[in-house]
Design a protein around this motif. Structure first.
Motif, mmCIF file in Angstrom:
data_model
loop_
_atom_site.group_PDB
_atom_site.id
_atom_site.type_symbol
_atom_site.label_atom_id
_atom_site.label_comp_id
_atom_site.label_asym_id
_atom_site.label_seq_id
_atom_site.Cartn_x
_atom_site.Cartn_y
_atom_site.Cartn_z
ATOM 1 N N ALA A 116 -0.543 9.976 9.181
ATOM 2 C CA ALA A 116 -0.063 8.416 8.604
ATOM 3 C C ALA A 116 0.512 7.635 9.956
ATOM 4 C CB ALA A 116 1.033 8.899 7.781
ATOM 5 N N HIS A 117 -0.464 6.625 9.922
ATOM 6 C CA HIS A 117 -0.183 5.638 11.096
ATOM 7 C C HIS A 117 0.245 4.345 10.879
ATOM 8 C CE1 HIS A 117 -1.575 8.782 13.543
ATOM 9 N NE2 HIS A 117 -2.774 8.836 12.845
ATOM 10 N N ASP A 118 0.035 3.645 9.623
ATOM 11 C CA ASP A 118 0.275 2.429 9.359
ATOM 12 C C ASP A 118 1.045 2.303 7.829
ATOM 13 O OD1 ASP A 118 -1.843 2.439 7.299
ATOM 14 O OD2 ASP A 118 -3.074 1.692 9.040
ATOM 15 N N ALA A 119 1.479 0.931 7.341
ATOM 16 C CA ALA A 119 1.976 0.939 5.936
ATOM 17 C C ALA A 119 1.188 1.401 4.943
ATOM 18 C CB ALA A 119 2.450 -0.517 6.003
ATOM 19 N N ARG A 120 -0.189 1.390 5.093
ATOM 20 C CA ARG A 120 -0.839 1.746 3.898
ATOM 21 C C ARG A 120 -0.689 3.289 3.582
ATOM 22 N NH1 ARG A 120 -6.970 0.982 3.989
ATOM 23 N NH2 ARG A 120 -6.404 1.692 2.195
ATOM 24 N N ASP A 121 -0.549 4.130 4.794
ATOM 25 C CA ASP A 121 -0.378 5.537 4.616
ATOM 26 C C ASP A 121 1.027 6.004 3.750
ATOM 27 O OD1 ASP A 121 -2.914 6.198 6.043
ATOM 28 O OD2 ASP A 121 -1.788 5.781 7.872
ATOM 29 N N TYR A 122 1.773 5.060 3.762
ATOM 30 C CA TYR A 122 3.321 5.227 3.484
ATOM 31 C C TYR A 122 3.350 4.859 1.883
ATOM 32 C CZ TYR A 122 4.449 6.785 7.895
ATOM 33 O OH TYR A 122 4.457 7.340 9.314
ATOM 34 N N LEU A 123 2.627 3.794 1.427
ATOM 35 C CA LEU A 123 2.797 3.233 0.303
ATOM 36 C C LEU A 123 2.567 4.101 -0.983
ATOM 37 C CD1 LEU A 123 1.722 -0.564 0.992
ATOM 38 C CD2 LEU A 123 4.022 0.053 0.444
ATOM 39 N N GLY A 124 1.519 4.955 -0.607
ATOM 40 C CA GLY A 124 1.222 5.822 -1.682
ATOM 41 C C GLY A 124 2.303 6.902 -2.285
ATOM 42 N N MET A 125 3.284 6.886 -1.125
ATOM 43 C CA MET A 125 4.529 7.812 -1.424
ATOM 44 C C MET A 125 5.305 7.241 -2.508
ATOM 45 S SD MET A 125 5.248 11.053 -0.217
ATOM 46 C CE MET A 125 7.036 10.813 0.144
ATOM 47 N N VAL A 126 5.184 5.903 -2.593
ATOM 48 C CA VAL A 126 6.196 5.277 -3.519
ATOM 49 C C VAL A 126 5.651 5.635 -4.841
ATOM 50 C CG1 VAL A 126 7.057 2.990 -4.293
ATOM 51 C CG2 VAL A 126 6.644 3.246 -1.950
ATOM 52 N N ALA A 127 4.466 5.411 -5.335
ATOM 53 C CA ALA A 127 4.080 5.936 -6.540
ATOM 54 C C ALA A 127 4.136 7.324 -6.857
ATOM 55 C CB ALA A 127 2.545 5.429 -6.868
ATOM 56 N N PHE A 128 3.771 8.079 -5.689
ATOM 57 C CA PHE A 128 4.013 9.475 -5.949
ATOM 58 C C PHE A 128 5.516 9.956 -6.270
ATOM 59 C CE2 PHE A 128 4.557 13.836 -3.893
ATOM 60 C CZ PHE A 128 3.719 14.434 -4.696
ATOM 61 N N THR A 129 6.460 9.626 -5.470
ATOM 62 C CA THR A 129 7.664 9.900 -5.694
ATOM 63 C C THR A 129 8.177 9.271 -7.308
ATOM 64 O OG1 THR A 129 8.532 8.117 -4.567
ATOM 65 C CG2 THR A 129 8.463 10.451 -3.400
ATOM 66 N N ALA A 130 7.748 8.213 -7.542
ATOM 67 C CA ALA A 130 8.104 7.484 -8.901
ATOM 68 C C ALA A 130 7.552 8.202 -9.783
ATOM 69 C CB ALA A 130 7.398 5.933 -8.975
ATOM 70 N N GLY A 131 6.505 8.999 -9.712
ATOM 71 C CA GLY A 131 5.997 10.064 -10.688
ATOM 72 C C GLY A 131 6.638 11.052 -10.869
ATOM 73 N N ASN A 132 7.587 11.625 -9.813
ATOM 74 C CA ASN A 132 8.705 12.548 -10.013
ATOM 75 C C ASN A 132 9.793 12.170 -10.714
ATOM 76 O OD1 ASN A 132 7.158 14.487 -8.209
ATOM 77 N ND2 ASN A 132 8.063 13.392 -6.481
ATOM 78 N N MET A 133 10.249 10.868 -10.637
ATOM 79 C CA MET A 133 11.578 10.606 -11.036
ATOM 80 C C MET A 133 11.548 9.736 -12.107
ATOM 81 S SD MET A 133 14.075 12.262 -9.254
ATOM 82 C CE MET A 133 13.286 13.648 -9.354
#
Length: 516
Positions: free
Chosen positions: A247-264
């Motif tokens: 993961a090298h830029d913001a695009r690679d990290y934004l997917g984590m937001v929806a992923f963790t939101a799906g958890n919580m």
């Protein structure tokens, strides 16, 4: 500890022994406590008119379905149950398997994954921590509370999504546990058979209902925690061997937001199910704290551990071979068995069975959510619906186990989008339009489609939100035009657009109808 008792249902006096699953001596609320109860409201639950169901009820099986719990039967004053039911179900293989996706699937470094996991998990657990405090005031399951926003009929869509969400967590947990059991003696127990074993055992917990589920989760975390600590200690020196970040830029990290939101965030749609038997006098701040830390603390810590395993999978050759053969469960098996021998196999069995609390809880929730999906199912005893839910989870988990990482990533991201929009509408309804007043959730109309809101405001807001989510979402099988340039912004659009749309549309509906 409250003394648990079982009160006879008025509608089942002719059977002499049919019991609902209410707990402890009745603790009446003070006159100043505002609840959704109205004087002389008849309990709408009716026990099945059969001696067979009566015998099951006599043996502690909860028969009550989606019907609101009358205030005199909200007697569970063991508030720590909120913490233990979440903490026990989260202290399992489920978060370890999900956490491994952050490094295996998203390609993040362990440091970045850990920071995002802890911050986002606690942030996204806050809505559930607040929403669970409403349940003791209303005595309503979460999907029934949702009707006061989405209406009886539009709420069917939300109920379908929530049922699929909870079932998805059951599928994920059963796969994780099955992979561990299959790794105890490779080649002797197929993953498919292990999934069936886990779900049949989980059915026992979900089948029995509220009281047994809370009793099980009160103690089940102890052996699991010991097993997890042994696993961490055994794998410790190899966890330092981490693959370089992809993961090298913001695009690679934004997917984590929806992923963790799906958890919580999705727990906001079921949180009230585990506190609706508690009295209106329940301490709201304590319940919120129990819920927040019960969900986020163990889940975050074990997700970080899973991320560490995922980051080392393709660096440690033995782990690579194990992962290709049987997924994360096989990796855990390799760690324990190669270093601890038969004792490691014993620990592996405990870890494999650690998902029973998770899957049992999911079966329980689905059993009465189905009645919100199809109201005609109110005629079907809850325990029959539990059996149906278990069979469906088994049928889905077996094929999903063959592509675990891809399945989990897609599943959690999509439900995160919908949960963001639906929970935003519900909280806006309760905080803004109902002024945080539980009395506005009139229990007399919980099943009256004409008296409840139409739900068109909420449904329209969610659909408008999806018009922005689709071009902004990013998944393995689809990337929208906005996401191609900015990264995954689906969850952010879900929350913001749903809020901006719901307030004016609902205001117009209230003005037109002349009532909520």
């Amino acid at each position: 500890m409250a003394n648990y008792t079982v009160e006879k249902e008025e509608s089942a006096r002719t059977l002499g022994a049919v019991r609902d699953v209410e707990m402890g001596p009745s603790k009446q609320p003070s006159p100043s406590t505002r609840t959704s109860e109205v004087d002389d409201i008849e309990d709408q639950f009716q026990a099945p008119n059969s001696s067979f169901w009566a015998k099951l009820s006599n043996h502690g099986v909860e028969m009550r379905g989606a019907e609101p719990v009358p205030v005199e039967k909200r007697t569970d004053t063991r508030y720590i149950n909120v913490f233990t039911i979440f903490a026990t179900s989260m202290t399992s293989l489920l978060p370890i398997g999900i956490g491994s996706v952050t490094t295996l699937g998203f390609g993040m470094s362990l440091r970045d994954a850990a920071l995002m996991i802890v911050f986002l998990q606690f942030l996204f657990a806050l809505p559930a921590a607040y929403i669970i405090t409403i349940a003791p005031l209303t005595g309503m399951r979460q999907m029934i509370q949702s009707r006061y926003c989405f209406g009886k009929y539009c709420n069917v869509l939300t109920s379908v999504v929530v049922t699929l969400t909870v079932g998805g967590f059951g599928v994920t947990g059963s796969i994780n546990g099955a992979q561990c059991l299959a790794a105890v003696r490779p080649g002797t127990l197929p993953v498919e058979a292990a999934i069936t074993i886990i779900m049949v055992a989980s059915l026992t917990i979900g089948f029995m209902g509220y009281r047994v589920m809370h009793l099980f989760t009160r103690w089940a975390w102890i052996p699991t925690l010991i097993a997890v600590l042994i696993l961490i200690g055994t794998a410790g020196d190899q966890l330092r061997q981490q693959a370089p970040s992809r993961a090298h830029d913001a695009r690679d990290y934004l997917g984590m937001v929806a992923f963790t939101a799906g958890n919580m965030v999705t727990w906001s749609n079921v949180a009230g199910d585990y506190a609706c038997y508690m009295p209106p006098t329940a301490p709201r701040l304590r319940l919120a704290a129990y819920c927040l830390f019960g969900i986020a603390l163990p889940f975050s810590l074990l997700m970080v551990f899973g991320a560490a395993i995922g980051g080392a999978v393709f660096v440690v050759p033995a782990w690579t071979a194990a992962y290709k053969a049987g997924g994360i469960g096989a990796v855990i098996g390799n760690i324990l068995i190669t270093r601890l021998g038969d004792f490691g196999r014993f620990i592996l069995v405990i870890l494999g069975l650690s998902v029973l609390g998770t899957c049992g809880r999911d079966v329980y929730t689905i059993s009465f959510n189905l009645t919100a999906v199809a109201p005609i199912l109110r005629r079907v005893p809850r325990i029959v619906l539990s059996i149906i839910a278990t069979a469906v989870i088994i049928a889905v988990a077996i094929p999903a186990s063959r592509s675990f990482v891809t399945s989990v990533t897609a599943f959690l991201s999509i439900i995160g989008y919908y949960a963001g929009a639906s929970v935003t509408c519900f909280l806006t309804e309760y905080l803004w339009f109902r002024k945080c007043d539980p009395a506005s959730f009139d229990p007399r109309i919980w099943n009256d489609g004409s008296a409840l809101p139409t739900g068109l405001s909420a449904l329209t807001s969610v659909l408008i939100a999806w018009a922005f989510i689709i071009p902004a979402m990013e998944a393995d099988w689809y990337t929208g035009p906005i996401a191609e340039k900015t990264g995954d912004l689906g969850f952010e659009f879900a929350v913001v657009v749903a809020l901006l749309a719901y307030v004016p549309i609902r205001s117009l509906e209230v003005k037109t109808r002349g009532r909520l």
